[in-house]
Design a protein around this motif. Structure first.
Motif, PDB file in Angstrom:
ATOM      1  N   UNK A 170       0.816  -1.214   0.000  1.00 41.40           N
ATOM      2  CA  UNK A 170       0.000   0.000   0.000  1.00 41.40           C
ATOM      3  C   UNK A 170       0.850   1.265   0.000  1.00 41.40           C
ATOM      4  N   UNK A 171       1.994   1.220   0.671  1.00 41.44           N
ATOM      5  CA  UNK A 171       2.883   2.375   0.668  1.00 41.44           C
ATOM      6  C   UNK A 171       3.359   2.703  -0.747  1.00 41.44           C
ATOM      7  N   UNK A 172       3.562   1.663  -1.552  1.00 36.34           N
ATOM      8  CA  UNK A 172       3.992   1.869  -2.927  1.00 36.34           C
ATOM      9  C   UNK A 172       2.816   2.200  -3.844  1.00 36.34           C
ATOM     10  N   UNK A 173       1.748   1.444  -3.728  1.00 35.74           N
ATOM     11  CA  UNK A 173       0.611   1.651  -4.619  1.00 35.74           C
ATOM     12  C   UNK A 173      -0.103   2.972  -4.344  1.00 35.74           C
ATOM     13  N   UNK A 174      -0.096   3.389  -3.081  1.00 36.22           N
ATOM     14  CA  UNK A 174      -0.758   4.639  -2.739  1.00 36.22           C
ATOM     15  C   UNK A 174      -0.133   5.837  -3.421  1.00 36.22           C
ATOM     16  N   UNK A 175       1.153   5.772  -3.748  1.00 33.96           N
ATOM     17  CA  UNK A 175       1.846   6.869  -4.425  1.00 33.96           C
ATOM     18  C   UNK A 175       1.353   7.048  -5.860  1.00 33.96           C
ATOM     19  N   UNK A 176       0.691   6.040  -6.386  1.00 37.47           N
ATOM     20  CA  UNK A 176       0.224   6.089  -7.777  1.00 37.47           C
ATOM     21  C   UNK A 176      -1.209   6.608  -7.892  1.00 37.47           C
ATOM     22  N   UNK A 177      -1.829   6.912  -6.757  1.00 38.13           N
ATOM     23  CA  UNK A 177      -3.219   7.359  -6.782  1.00 38.13           C
ATOM     24  C   UNK A 177      -4.219   6.218  -6.708  1.00 38.13           C
ATOM     25  N   UNK A 178      -3.793   5.063  -6.194  1.00 41.24           N
ATOM     26  CA  UNK A 178      -4.713   3.929  -6.042  1.00 41.24           C
ATOM     27  C   UNK A 178      -5.928   4.348  -5.225  1.00 41.24           C
ATOM     28  N   UNK A 179      -7.113   4.002  -5.738  1.00 44.61           N
ATOM     29  CA  UNK A 179      -8.366   4.358  -5.052  1.00 44.61           C
ATOM     30  C   UNK A 179      -8.883   3.236  -4.162  1.00 44.61           C
ATOM     31  N   UNK A 180      -8.726   1.980  -4.620  1.00 47.17           N
ATOM     32  CA  UNK A 180      -9.295   0.913  -3.819  1.00 47.17           C
ATOM     33  C   UNK A 180      -8.839  -0.473  -4.231  1.00 47.17           C
ATOM     34  N   UNK A 181      -9.112  -1.432  -3.357  1.00 46.74           N
ATOM     35  CA  UNK A 181      -8.853  -2.844  -3.604  1.00 46.74           C
ATOM     36  C   UNK A 181     -10.160  -3.603  -3.469  1.00 46.74           C
ATOM     37  N   UNK A 182     -10.361  -4.580  -4.358  1.00 47.44           N
ATOM     38  CA  UNK A 182     -11.574  -5.394  -4.342  1.00 47.44           C
ATOM     39  C   UNK A 182     -11.220  -6.788  -3.860  1.00 47.44           C
ATOM     40  N   UNK A 183     -11.951  -7.280  -2.878  1.00 50.00           N
ATOM     41  CA  UNK A 183     -11.662  -8.566  -2.265  1.00 50.00           C
ATOM     42  C   UNK A 183     -12.925  -9.410  -2.098  1.00 50.00           C
ATOM     43  N   UNK A 184     -12.696 -10.663  -1.728  1.00 53.24           N
ATOM     44  CA  UNK A 184     -13.746 -11.567  -1.293  1.00 53.24           C
ATOM     45  C   UNK A 184     -13.242 -12.336  -0.092  1.00 53.24           C
ATOM     46  N   UNK A 185     -13.358 -13.662  -0.185  1.00 53.23           N
ATOM     47  CA  UNK A 185     -12.763 -14.624   0.755  1.00 53.23           C
ATOM     48  C   UNK A 185     -13.578 -14.849   2.023  1.00 53.23           C
ATOM     49  N   UNK A 186     -14.042 -13.807   2.666  1.00 55.73           N
ATOM     50  CA  UNK A 186     -14.722 -13.970   3.954  1.00 55.73           C
ATOM     51  C   UNK A 186     -16.233 -14.113   3.823  1.00 55.73           C
TER      52      UNK A 186
END
Length: 256
Positions: A170-186
């Motif tokens: 997240x520290x790296x991806x956040x620098x690119x303007x990442x808005x969100x992550x999509x998950x499932x699993x639970x």
């Protein structure tokens, strides 16, 4: 808008939910369908075939990533020496990128053959995803798809399935303007602001968006089947299956 499905678990599917999703897509025509893992229940050929048939029937672009159920559990030889061979036979590459009118989406394979449920992200994956996000159009919402969540409330599930290198990613991806992550699993709906959870210090939020199980009878927490809709204007809507009306109905939305 995007249709975010997860944990289809073909082999335990409910035909009534499958038809309701087809009806929804025909009516609303999302830009794309995103499936955040667990396409099958036991990684069997027929289950992958049925999943591929279902997704093709929606007549929309789609991006999928593997879940922990998409590699063999009981066939130890196949699990260790060819864990993704059936997944790849039907869906090709384990990590793909999809660009739509309003979104730029990067799929990441978090599944490792040595672990049953734990999510993993490598330093190489972190770097590759960061490069893709940096080169993405600035006018599009940037999303990463990952089967396991990056955060859960401790009383819900703890962090035993969350990837160890999540904060570094997240520290790296956040620098690119990442808005969100999509998950499932639970099999549980949730939204967390990872910028606040991990004290990342960005001037923007990074949302951890969890989807429930869209069509499986493997329901948990007393919840019904569900999916998420993500709009280009930053609204997330949760749709729940209504057993009486036999369709998915919007329950609430979150403006982010």
């Amino acid at each position: 808008m995007l249709l975010h499905l997860s944990d289809l678990h073909f082999g335990t599917e409910r035909e009534v939910c499958i038809q309701a999703i087809r009806d929804f897509c025909e009516l609303h025509r999302p830009e794309a369908v995103i499936v955040s893992g667990d396409l099958t229940q036991r990684a069997r050929l027929k289950q992958f075939f049925d999943c591929r048939q279902f997704l093709d029937s929606l007549d929309l672009p789609y991006l999928v990533v593997p879940g922990n159920h998409d590699i063999p559990l009981f066939h130890v030889w196949n699990r260790f020496f060819s864990p993704f061979v059936r997944y790849q036979a039907f869906f090709g590459r384990l990590e793909t990128t999809l660009e739509t009118s309003n979104f730029y989406i990067v799929g990441v394979n978090s599944i490792r053959r040595r672990y049953h449920t734990r999510g993993h992200v490598s330093l190489e994956q972190i770097h590759e995803v960061a490069e893709k996000l940096r080169n993405a159009p600035n006018n599009k919402t940037k999303l990463v798809v990952f089967h396991q969540p990056f955060y859960t409330f401790p009383h819900d599930h703890g962090d035993k399935d969350c990837p160890v290198l999540a904060k570094i990613a997240l520290e790296q991806w956040g620098k690119t303007g990442l808005w969100g992550l999509l998950h499932g699993h639970l099999h549980k709906v949730a939204i967390h602001d990872l910028n606040q959870v991990f004290n990342l210090g960005f001037d923007h939020s990074i949302y951890d968006i969890h989807a429930g199980t869209a069509i499986s009878n493997r329901l948990r927490f007393g919840l019904s089947n569900s999916f998420n809709i993500i709009s280009a204007n930053g609204k997330i809507e949760h749709y729940w299956f209504d057993e009486n009306e036999k369709k998915f109905l919007k329950s609430n939305s979150v403006d982010l």
